[in-house]
Design an enzyme around this catalytic site. Structure first.
Site, PDB file in Angstrom:
ATOM      1  N   LYS A 146      32.545 -34.873   4.736  1.00 29.19           N
ATOM      2  CA  LYS A 146      31.789 -34.312   5.860  1.00 29.19           C
ATOM      3  C   LYS A 146      30.603 -35.232   6.151  1.00 29.19           C
ATOM      4  CE  LYS A 146      28.429 -31.438   6.365  1.00 29.19           C
ATOM      5  NZ  LYS A 146      27.723 -32.102   7.489  1.00 29.19           N
ATOM      6  N   GLY A 194      20.539 -30.574  -2.181  1.00 27.76           N
ATOM      7  CA  GLY A 194      21.189 -30.753  -3.485  1.00 27.76           C
ATOM      8  C   GLY A 194      21.125 -29.467  -4.309  1.00 27.76           C
ATOM      9  N   GLU A 199      22.920 -38.066  -5.128  1.00 26.01           N
ATOM     10  CA  GLU A 199      21.865 -39.060  -4.859  1.00 26.01           C
ATOM     11  C   GLU A 199      20.862 -38.363  -3.943  1.00 26.01           C
ATOM     12  OE1 GLU A 199      21.748 -41.849  -6.249  1.00 26.01           O
ATOM     13  OE2 GLU A 199      23.807 -42.031  -6.977  1.00 26.01           O
ATOM     14  N   CYS A 227      15.751 -43.372   1.083  1.00 26.30           N
ATOM     15  CA  CYS A 227      15.361 -42.535  -0.061  1.00 26.30           C
ATOM     16  C   CYS A 227      14.492 -43.309  -1.043  1.00 26.30           C
ATOM     17  CB  CYS A 227      16.606 -42.001  -0.756  1.00 26.30           C
ATOM     18  SG  CYS A 227      17.747 -43.309  -1.215  1.00 26.30           S
ATOM     19  N   GLU A 272       8.514 -35.848   0.167  1.00 26.39           N
ATOM     20  CA  GLU A 272       9.147 -36.997   0.815  1.00 26.39           C
ATOM     21  C   GLU A 272       8.945 -36.887   2.330  1.00 26.39           C
ATOM     22  OE1 GLU A 272      13.470 -37.223   0.461  1.00 26.39           O
ATOM     23  OE2 GLU A 272      13.298 -39.397   0.254  1.00 26.39           O
TER      24      GLU A 272
HETATM   25  P1  ADP Z   1      18.668 -34.016   6.382  1.00 32.84           P
HETATM   26  O1  ADP Z   1      17.962 -32.715   6.546  1.00 32.84           O
HETATM   27  O2  ADP Z   1      17.742 -35.140   6.308  1.00 32.84           O
HETATM   28  O3  ADP Z   1      19.806 -34.199   7.325  1.00 32.84           O
HETATM   29  P2  ADP Z   1      20.241 -32.969   4.295  1.00 32.84           P
HETATM   30  O4  ADP Z   1      20.166 -33.130   2.824  1.00 32.84           O
HETATM   31  O5  ADP Z   1      19.997 -31.615   4.829  1.00 32.84           O
HETATM   32  O6  ADP Z   1      19.286 -34.016   4.920  1.00 32.84           O
HETATM   33  O7  ADP Z   1      21.648 -33.458   4.845  1.00 32.84           O
HETATM   34  C1  ADP Z   1      22.513 -34.321   4.158  1.00 32.84           C
HETATM   35  C2  ADP Z   1      23.927 -33.805   4.322  1.00 32.84           C
HETATM   36  O8  ADP Z   1      24.020 -32.533   3.687  1.00 32.84           O
HETATM   37  C3  ADP Z   1      24.381 -33.597   5.760  1.00 32.84           C
HETATM   38  O9  ADP Z   1      25.742 -33.977   5.875  1.00 32.84           O
HETATM   39  C4  ADP Z   1      24.211 -32.108   5.945  1.00 32.84           C
HETATM   40  O10 ADP Z   1      25.057 -31.557   6.938  1.00 32.84           O
HETATM   41  C5  ADP Z   1      24.614 -31.596   4.585  1.00 32.84           C
HETATM   42  N1  ADP Z   1      24.110 -30.248   4.251  1.00 32.84           N
HETATM   43  C6  ADP Z   1      22.976 -29.647   4.701  1.00 32.84           C
HETATM   44  N2  ADP Z   1      22.865 -28.397   4.191  1.00 32.84           N
HETATM   45  C7  ADP Z   1      23.942 -28.204   3.396  1.00 32.84           C
HETATM   46  C8  ADP Z   1      24.405 -27.116   2.570  1.00 32.84           C
HETATM   47  N3  ADP Z   1      23.724 -25.983   2.469  1.00 32.84           N
HETATM   48  N4  ADP Z   1      25.558 -27.281   1.894  1.00 32.84           N
HETATM   49  C9  ADP Z   1      26.258 -28.440   1.957  1.00 32.84           C
HETATM   50  N5  ADP Z   1      25.883 -29.478   2.722  1.00 32.84           N
HETATM   51  C10 ADP Z   1      24.740 -29.389   3.422  1.00 32.84           C
END
Ligand code: ADP
Length: 484
Positions: A180, A238, A256, A290, A384
């Site tokens: 995804k 995470g 990561e 990061c 961050e």
């Molecule tokens: P940002 O907010 O900077 O986009 P995220 O850590 O939220 O950073 O996003 C990184 C990835 O994690 C994206 O592909 C996002 O769609 C996905 N993501 C965000 N929330 C969730 C969640 N609750 N479960 C799984 N994946 C998620």
């Protein structure tokens, strides 16, 4: 459905499941907006829960044959993907630039991806088990086995780098994958999805979904048929993925996550080099990395000289159209990130002194910004920012520098600048980070280094030599044979 944006070049916007491009089962789409022109670059199909289930089912069905194909044949497929990345590198660079605002001059994701796929096309030969006859009557073997379906969730700042550093080792190890992409940067992953058809991959081995984290991302994290998940993104997300995994099937996780990386500059350092490198680190990709050196601690005795050197060329960037090869500083990726960084500028101004930079007041651009004299308990030091904003503070002694540098929940990357080898060695041991640099800082990386975080910056390691194990689990085989 594809939308023609630039003359004859259609942008792929559909989901890629079981080797077919198709619309979302909900028919919902979301807009990808250029952070520079604010134009809608594409309307992308948004994966729904049924699409997640379909993708996982396709990957599950494809798994046994892919696992049993063997290292050599899987390698043939991966080499084809490497070549396709090379051929498309210019086009992929431009597409990424339009979608994310990263200057084309700073995008090398496709050539990096080509290298990663080429490396992993051979690397799986190095996966070996052990054997022993240490127990009378039993021969023990260990083998390293793929998990089955690996879910891969990637971020938006260097999407294809995460794409390849997750897909290539997962496939080389014999897993099938559902990736995804980030809702902020889905287009290059969909472009690359076409490569898997062109390379003749069996259906279901690779599935690519576009969609939102709280729906399709969360569904992957909680899916009972996903046995392993590799994630790159924020520490907060995470934690959510860890909880979803714990509450479903305890899938094996690799992460990561974020950083708040310190650079410590001692009085005996080459100050010009330290200033130049720490400057570049926080400006690179407009601070959207990061491992950006977002906290600089400089010894009081040389603080004035260092700050003078740091300030000198710091503001010297060319902001503008990310597609212009001369542009060196792009906008933040979207309204949400721009607002977030602006909030931190407000915190910095309130808690400390903003001496250079600030909001550019035009589009989503934030100027390279220095904030000095920020208290160590300020949110600007603790959280961050993910923007071109550096906090520069001072210290008196080595002990104080270590205490300040380590006083964080993050532990991704750290740097020390000194000409004293004893101090360099002491500091590299004392700094709590997955990577410590001496006389250099991010984005310095070497191919055979393990990359990953201590503390809340991650679980596990990535990098050429260190990634394939994330996608393998050990099996002990005990054989009672012979007449012993
Ligand atoms: P940002 O907010 O900077 O986009 P995220 O850590 O939220 O950073 O996003 C990184 C990835 O994690 C994206 O592909 C996002 O769609 C996905 N993501 C965000 N929330 C969730 C969640 N609750 N479960 C799984 N994946 C998620």
């Amino acid at each position: 459905m594809t939308i023609a944006v630039q003359k004859a070049e259609p942008i792929e916007t559909r989901l890629f499941i079981n080797n077919k491009f198709r619309n979302s089962s909900s028919s919902k789409t979301f807009d990808v907006i250029s952070p520079y022109t604010k134009e809608v670059v594409a309307q992308v199909q948004e994966a729904d829960l049924k699409d997640v289930d379909d993708a996982v089912a396709a990957a599950n069905a494809a798994f046994p044959a892919w696992r049993d194909l063997g290292v050599e044949q899987r390698g043939v497929y991966l080499r084809k993907i490497s070549n396709l990345f090379l051929e498309a590198s210019d086009e992929l660079g431009k597409l990424e630039s339009r979608c994310t605002g990263r200057p084309v001059s700073q995008i090398m994701d496709a050539t990096y991806s080509a290298d990663v796929f080429r490396y992993f096309s051979d690397h799986a030969w190095s996966v070996q088990g052990t054997a022993s006859n240490n127990t009378p009557g039993i021969t023990k073997l260990t083998t390293e086995e793929p998990y089955g379906v690996a879910a891969l969730i990637i971020p938006w700042n260097a999407p294809l780098c995460s794409f390849s550093m997750k897909i290539a080792p997962a496939l080389a190890a014999g897993n099938t994958v559902v990736l995804k992409s980030s809702e902020k940067a889905p287009l290059t992953s969909l472009y690359a999805a076409k490569f898997f058809i062109e390379a003749g991959f069996p259906p279901g081995v690779v599935n690519i979904l576009s969609g939102f984290g709280n729906l399709s991302g969360a569904a992957l994290a909680a899916h009972m048929s996903v046995r392993c998940l590799s994630f790159t993104g924020s520490s907060l997300t995470g934690q959510k993925i860890q909880a979803a995994s714990a509450n479903s099937n305890m899938k094996n996780l690799h992460m990561e996550l974020g950083g708040k990386s310190p650079s410590v500059v001692f009085e005996d350092a080459d100050l010009e080099s330290a200033a130049q490198q720490t400057q570049f680190s926080i400006k690179y990709l407009s601070g959207q990395t990061c491992f950006a050196s977002s906290r600089v601690y400089v010894q009081e005795t040389v603080a004035e000289r260092f700050l003078q050197l740091f300030r000198e060329n710091f503001a010297d960037v060319k902001m503008g159209d990310p597609l212009d090869p001369k542009t060196s500083h792009g906008p933040q990726i979207d309204q949400a990130q721009y607002t977030r960084v602006k909030n931190y500028l407000g915190i910095g101004e309130k808690d400390g002194d903003l001496t250079v930079g600030g909001n550019a007041g035009d589009g989503f651009f934030i100027k390279p910004t220095i904030i000095e004299r920020v208290p160590e308990d300020s949110r600007l030091i603790k959280e961050e920012v993910f923007g071109p904003v550096v906090a520069i503070n001072t210290f008196k002694t080595e002990e104080e520098a270590i205490e300040k540098a380590n006083n964080t929940e993050f532990g991704l990357y750290a740097a020390v600048f000194t000409k004293d080898i004893d101090r360099a060695m002491r500091m590299s041991r004392a700094l709590e980070a997955g990577t410590v640099c001496v006389n250099c800082t991010s984005p310095t990386m070497v191919k055979d280094a393990a990359f990953g975080g201590w503390k809340m910056s991650g679980i596990g390691r990535e990098g050429y030599l260190n990634t394939i194990g994330n996608f393998l689990q050990t099996k002990s085989i005990l054989i009672k044979a012979g007449n012993i």
